[in-house]
Scaffold this motif. Structure first.
Motif, mmCIF file in Angstrom:
data_model
loop_
_atom_site.group_PDB
_atom_site.id
_atom_site.type_symbol
_atom_site.label_atom_id
_atom_site.label_comp_id
_atom_site.label_asym_id
_atom_site.label_seq_id
_atom_site.Cartn_x
_atom_site.Cartn_y
_atom_site.Cartn_z
ATOM 1 N N MET A 113 0.466 24.219 -27.420
ATOM 2 C CA MET A 113 -0.337 23.017 -27.511
ATOM 3 C C MET A 113 0.625 21.839 -27.530
ATOM 4 O O MET A 113 1.602 21.842 -28.259
ATOM 5 N N LEU A 114 0.345 20.854 -26.728
ATOM 6 C CA LEU A 114 1.145 19.639 -26.668
ATOM 7 C C LEU A 114 0.290 18.473 -27.125
ATOM 8 O O LEU A 114 -0.855 18.338 -26.725
ATOM 9 N N SER A 115 0.863 17.624 -27.976
ATOM 10 C CA SER A 115 0.135 16.465 -28.479
ATOM 11 C C SER A 115 1.004 15.220 -28.336
ATOM 12 O O SER A 115 2.052 15.113 -28.967
ATOM 13 N N PRO A 116 0.552 14.285 -27.505
ATOM 14 C CA PRO A 116 1.340 13.042 -27.372
ATOM 15 C C PRO A 116 1.102 12.134 -28.581
ATOM 16 O O PRO A 116 -0.005 12.039 -29.095
ATOM 17 N N ILE A 175 6.443 7.104 -26.386
ATOM 18 C CA ILE A 175 5.563 8.259 -26.562
ATOM 19 C C ILE A 175 6.411 9.479 -26.865
ATOM 20 O O ILE A 175 7.333 9.822 -26.114
ATOM 21 N N LEU A 176 6.073 10.099 -27.955
ATOM 22 C CA LEU A 176 6.724 11.358 -28.335
ATOM 23 C C LEU A 176 5.716 12.486 -28.109
ATOM 24 O O LEU A 176 4.509 12.296 -28.204
ATOM 25 N N VAL A 177 6.225 13.619 -27.830
ATOM 26 C CA VAL A 177 5.356 14.778 -27.622
ATOM 27 C C VAL A 177 5.724 15.836 -28.651
ATOM 28 O O VAL A 177 6.891 16.199 -28.793
ATOM 29 N N THR A 178 4.702 16.301 -29.363
ATOM 30 C CA THR A 178 4.928 17.407 -30.300
ATOM 31 C C THR A 178 4.353 18.665 -29.669
ATOM 32 O O THR A 178 3.370 18.628 -28.938
#
Length: 141
Positions: free
Chosen positions: A1-4, A11-14
């Motif tokens: 799962m990717l969450s911006p 913008i960071l992506v977790t």
């Protein structure tokens, strides 16, 4: 799962990784179980149909000969014989009803009829009527 995630730096992506192996196994097991249940229900319905047909034929013969005895010998034998013939005839009628009920029960849920509330008084009366001959015989002993 990717969450911006947006912040002042950009913008960071977790990323999160979740093992869904157990969920997939459970889903597959559920699909197999549902298929097995459907197969089992189909077999049960077929068995009930065949059993009810096979049980009805000898019962019809017993019922017709009992009716013949009742017509031919009613009043010509003693009162006990008339009563016994009546018990046999009644038993045949009740057994035919039970076989039809078994067949209807095996088809429950397959005809799309909505379930509805009914009075249990009728079921109790029918059960008592089914038991009456046995209770009468037991009382004589």
């Amino acid at each position: 799962m990717l969450s911006p995630l947006a912040n002042a730096e950009g913008i960071l992506v977790t990323a999160a990784i979740r093992d869904i192996t157990e969920r997939k196994k459970s889903e597959e097991h559920l699909v197999r179980t549902v298929a097995e249940l459907k197969r089992s229900n189909d077999e049960l319905q077929q068995f009930a149909y065949v059993a009810s047909h096979d049980l009805q034929e000898p019962l019809r013969m017993v019922a017709s000969y009992t009716q013949l005895l009742a017509k031919r010998y009613k009043g010509r034998l003693d009162s006990d014989a008339d009563e016994f013939i009546a018990f046999a005839s009644d038993g045949c009628n009740r057994m035919q009803g039970l076989i039809q009920d078994l067949l209807a029960y095996s088809r429950a849920g397959t005809n799309g009829k909505e379930l509805r509330e009914i009075s249990c008084e009728n079921a109790l009366k029918k059960a008592l009527a089914n038991l009456r001959p046995r209770l009468t015989r037991a009382a004589r002993l």
